[in-house]
Design a protein around this motif. Structure first.
Motif, PDB file in Angstrom:
ATOM      1  N   VAL A 130      46.046  49.987 -45.243  1.00 48.01           N
ATOM      2  CA  VAL A 130      46.305  51.160 -46.087  1.00 48.01           C
ATOM      3  C   VAL A 130      47.749  51.210 -46.585  1.00 48.01           C
ATOM      4  CG1 VAL A 130      44.515  52.448 -44.869  1.00 48.01           C
ATOM      5  CG2 VAL A 130      46.902  52.784 -44.234  1.00 48.01           C
ATOM      6  N   LEU A 131      48.660  50.443 -45.963  1.00 46.84           N
ATOM      7  CA  LEU A 131      50.046  50.436 -46.422  1.00 46.84           C
ATOM      8  C   LEU A 131      50.192  49.648 -47.716  1.00 46.84           C
ATOM      9  CD1 LEU A 131      52.152  49.861 -43.184  1.00 46.84           C
ATOM     10  CD2 LEU A 131      52.266  51.866 -44.675  1.00 46.84           C
ATOM     11  N   ARG A 132      51.055  50.139 -48.586  1.00 48.43           N
ATOM     12  CA  ARG A 132      51.467  49.365 -49.745  1.00 48.43           C
ATOM     13  C   ARG A 132      52.372  48.216 -49.278  1.00 48.43           C
ATOM     14  NH1 ARG A 132      53.783  54.515 -53.166  1.00 48.43           N
ATOM     15  NH2 ARG A 132      51.778  55.597 -53.452  1.00 48.43           N
ATOM     16  N   PRO A 133      52.493  47.146 -50.069  1.00 43.69           N
ATOM     17  CA  PRO A 133      53.509  46.142 -49.751  1.00 43.69           C
ATOM     18  C   PRO A 133      54.885  46.803 -49.658  1.00 43.69           C
ATOM     19  CG  PRO A 133      52.006  45.312 -51.429  1.00 43.69           C
ATOM     20  CD  PRO A 133      51.661  46.772 -51.227  1.00 43.69           C
ATOM     21  N   GLY A 134      55.588  46.554 -48.573  1.00 40.13           N
ATOM     22  CA  GLY A 134      56.872  47.195 -48.342  1.00 40.13           C
ATOM     23  C   GLY A 134      56.780  48.546 -47.670  1.00 40.13           C
ATOM     24  N   GLY A 135      55.555  49.045 -47.454  1.00 41.91           N
ATOM     25  CA  GLY A 135      55.363  50.334 -46.798  1.00 41.91           C
ATOM     26  C   GLY A 135      55.706  50.259 -45.319  1.00 41.91           C
ATOM     27  N   ARG A 136      55.961  51.424 -44.733  1.00 43.79           N
ATOM     28  CA  ARG A 136      56.482  51.529 -43.367  1.00 43.79           C
ATOM     29  C   ARG A 136      55.461  52.163 -42.430  1.00 43.79           C
ATOM     30  NH1 ARG A 136      61.951  53.566 -40.935  1.00 43.79           N
ATOM     31  NH2 ARG A 136      62.806  52.536 -42.737  1.00 43.79           N
ATOM     32  N   PHE A 137      55.326  51.570 -41.254  1.00 38.94           N
ATOM     33  CA  PHE A 137      54.554  52.152 -40.154  1.00 38.94           C
ATOM     34  C   PHE A 137      55.544  52.570 -39.085  1.00 38.94           C
ATOM     35  CE2 PHE A 137      51.863  51.179 -36.199  1.00 38.94           C
ATOM     36  CZ  PHE A 137      51.357  52.461 -36.160  1.00 38.94           C
ATOM     37  N   ALA A 138      55.705  53.879 -38.882  1.00 40.82           N
ATOM     38  CA  ALA A 138      56.619  54.419 -37.881  1.00 40.82           C
ATOM     39  C   ALA A 138      55.822  54.800 -36.640  1.00 40.82           C
ATOM     40  CB  ALA A 138      57.355  55.639 -38.434  1.00 40.82           C
ATOM     41  N   PHE A 139      56.274  54.348 -35.477  1.00 42.02           N
ATOM     42  CA  PHE A 139      55.511  54.566 -34.248  1.00 42.02           C
ATOM     43  C   PHE A 139      56.427  54.962 -33.103  1.00 42.02           C
ATOM     44  CE2 PHE A 139      56.621  50.103 -34.614  1.00 42.02           C
ATOM     45  CZ  PHE A 139      57.215  49.835 -33.399  1.00 42.02           C
ATOM     46  N   LEU A 140      55.879  55.730 -32.183  1.00 41.69           N
ATOM     47  CA  LEU A 140      56.517  56.094 -30.918  1.00 41.69           C
ATOM     48  C   LEU A 140      55.395  56.237 -29.911  1.00 41.69           C
ATOM     49  CD1 LEU A 140      59.322  58.705 -30.347  1.00 41.69           C
ATOM     50  CD2 LEU A 140      57.367  58.560 -28.811  1.00 41.69           C
ATOM     51  N   GLU A 141      55.388  55.408 -28.882  1.00 41.35           N
ATOM     52  CA  GLU A 141      54.242  55.341 -27.967  1.00 41.35           C
ATOM     53  C   GLU A 141      54.708  55.127 -26.532  1.00 41.35           C
ATOM     54  OE1 GLU A 141      51.184  55.784 -29.065  1.00 41.35           O
ATOM     55  OE2 GLU A 141      51.512  55.579 -31.229  1.00 41.35           O
ATOM     56  N   HIS A 142      53.989  55.710 -25.566  1.00 44.62           N
ATOM     57  CA  HIS A 142      54.223  55.327 -24.175  1.00 44.62           C
ATOM     58  C   HIS A 142      53.397  54.085 -23.882  1.00 44.62           C
ATOM     59  CE1 HIS A 142      50.468  56.720 -22.277  1.00 44.62           C
ATOM     60  NE2 HIS A 142      50.520  57.774 -23.064  1.00 44.62           N
ATOM     61  N   VAL A 143      53.895  53.228 -22.978  1.00 42.37           N
ATOM     62  CA  VAL A 143      53.299  51.906 -22.757  1.00 42.37           C
ATOM     63  C   VAL A 143      53.294  51.576 -21.267  1.00 42.37           C
ATOM     64  CG1 VAL A 143      53.974  51.017 -25.025  1.00 42.37           C
ATOM     65  CG2 VAL A 143      55.551  50.778 -23.091  1.00 42.37           C
ATOM     66  N   GLY A 144      52.678  50.461 -20.953  1.00 50.88           N
ATOM     67  CA  GLY A 144      52.650  50.014 -19.571  1.00 50.88           C
ATOM     68  C   GLY A 144      54.016  49.566 -19.090  1.00 50.88           C
ATOM     69  N   ALA A 145      54.301  49.843 -17.838  1.00 53.98           N
ATOM     70  CA  ALA A 145      55.533  49.370 -17.210  1.00 53.98           C
ATOM     71  C   ALA A 145      55.426  47.871 -16.928  1.00 53.98           C
ATOM     72  CB  ALA A 145      55.784  50.142 -15.918  1.00 53.98           C
ATOM     73  N   PRO A 146      56.543  47.187 -16.676  1.00 53.02           N
ATOM     74  CA  PRO A 146      56.493  45.747 -16.387  1.00 53.02           C
ATOM     75  C   PRO A 146      55.565  45.427 -15.209  1.00 53.02           C
ATOM     76  CG  PRO A 146      58.747  46.436 -16.789  1.00 53.02           C
ATOM     77  CD  PRO A 146      57.927  47.694 -16.724  1.00 53.02           C
ATOM     78  N   THR A 147      54.821  44.358 -15.338  1.00 56.09           N
ATOM     79  CA  THR A 147      53.916  43.918 -14.282  1.00 56.09           C
ATOM     80  C   THR A 147      54.686  43.684 -12.983  1.00 56.09           C
ATOM     81  OG1 THR A 147      52.474  42.863 -15.911  1.00 56.09           O
ATOM     82  CG2 THR A 147      52.239  42.152 -13.627  1.00 56.09           C
ATOM     83  N   GLY A 148      54.139  44.202 -11.893  1.00 55.83           N
ATOM     84  CA  GLY A 148      54.761  44.023 -10.582  1.00 55.83           C
ATOM     85  C   GLY A 148      55.743  45.109 -10.203  1.00 55.83           C
ATOM     86  N   SER A 149      56.102  45.975 -11.131  1.00 55.00           N
ATOM     87  CA  SER A 149      57.047  47.047 -10.828  1.00 55.00           C
ATOM     88  C   SER A 149      56.349  48.187 -10.100  1.00 55.00           C
ATOM     89  CB  SER A 149      57.682  47.576 -12.122  1.00 55.00           C
ATOM     90  OG  SER A 149      56.710  48.213 -12.936  1.00 55.00           O
ATOM     91  N   GLY A 150      57.137  49.002  -9.421  1.00 58.25           N
ATOM     92  CA  GLY A 150      56.567  50.166  -8.746  1.00 58.25           C
ATOM     93  C   GLY A 150      55.916  51.122  -9.726  1.00 58.25           C
ATOM     94  N   LYS A 151      56.515  51.298 -10.902  1.00 59.36           N
ATOM     95  CA  LYS A 151      55.934  52.184 -11.917  1.00 59.36           C
ATOM     96  C   LYS A 151      54.582  51.658 -12.399  1.00 59.36           C
ATOM     97  CE  LYS A 151      57.821  55.227 -13.219  1.00 59.36           C
ATOM     98  NZ  LYS A 151      58.865  55.201 -14.256  1.00 59.36           N
TER      99      LYS A 151
END
Length: 211
Positions: A130-151
């Motif tokens: 759906v974006l035009r060429p040169g169009g922008r996708f702005a995102f802010l997301e929570h994600v998985g913590a590094p593998t093996g970490s306590g979190k």
């Protein structure tokens, strides 16, 4: 903010919770969102606007193509749109199959949405469509913590009840990898932790991708 069919109780609870949490999210994310969104065009496509938390960052008169499948968000979203002076063009389809014309959008916004869609790769492919060429996708997301970490171990331990309550929200999702492999012409991405550093949702990414 989910592409899952809303539960009659959980869907209402999540709509209420998002509205209550909005002031805190504004304090947490507001300045970062303004930087990410950049110059706002007349029309914005927003994935999962929910109760309209992002409308405060758009100029009055902005048209928001709101890709929101959860009807329980609609009353609060409309109230926020009236308050902020934006116009809603509601699309009930999920983000995996946006009812938006190809190559029509200059800006697509997604904040705290890609964690809960059924098929994030397909959603990001739809964003590129759906974006035009040169169009922008702005995102802010929570994600998985590094593998093996306590979190990460905490995220995995509470994954099933969290996903049930959040109607699909996945604490362990690797959204950065999805974006990196999506074929955008450029990608700017930063990692940061929420101010609530002990929380299972603390790891975040934010940035923008160019079609």
């Amino acid at each position: 903010m989910s592409a899952h069919e809303p539960h009659p109780v959980r869907g209402r609870f999540n709509a209420w919770f998002l509205a209550v949490a909005e002031p805190g999210m504004h304090r947490e994310y507001g300045e970062r969102k303004r930087r990410l969104f950049g110059e706002i065009p007349e029309t914005v496509v927003e994935l999962g606007p929910g109760t309209g938390a992002n409308f405060r960052y758009y100029p009055r008169g902005t048209k928001v193509i709101a890709v929101e499948p959860n009807p329980m968000m609609l009353d609060r979203m409309q109230a926020q749109a009236r308050k902020q002076g934006v116009e809603i063009d509601l699309r009930h389809a999920g983000a995996e199959g946006m009812e938006v014309e190809s190559a029509s959008a200059q800006l697509v916004v997604s904040t705290l949405v890609l964690c809960s869609v059924r098929d994030p790769e397909r959603v990001v492919s739809e964003v590129r469509r759906v974006l035009r060429p040169g169009g922008r996708f702005a995102f802010l997301e929570h994600v998985g913590a590094p593998t093996g970490s306590g979190k990460r171990r905490l995220q995995e331990r509470i994954h099933r009840p969290w996903q049930w309550l959040g109607e699909g929200c996945d604490l362990t999702r690797d959204t950065a990898r999805t974006l990196e492999s999506a074929g955008f012409s450029s990608l700017e991405l930063e990692r940061f932790d929420s101010a609530v550093s002990w929380a299972p949702w603390a790891p975040h990414i934010a940035g923008f991708a160019i079609r």
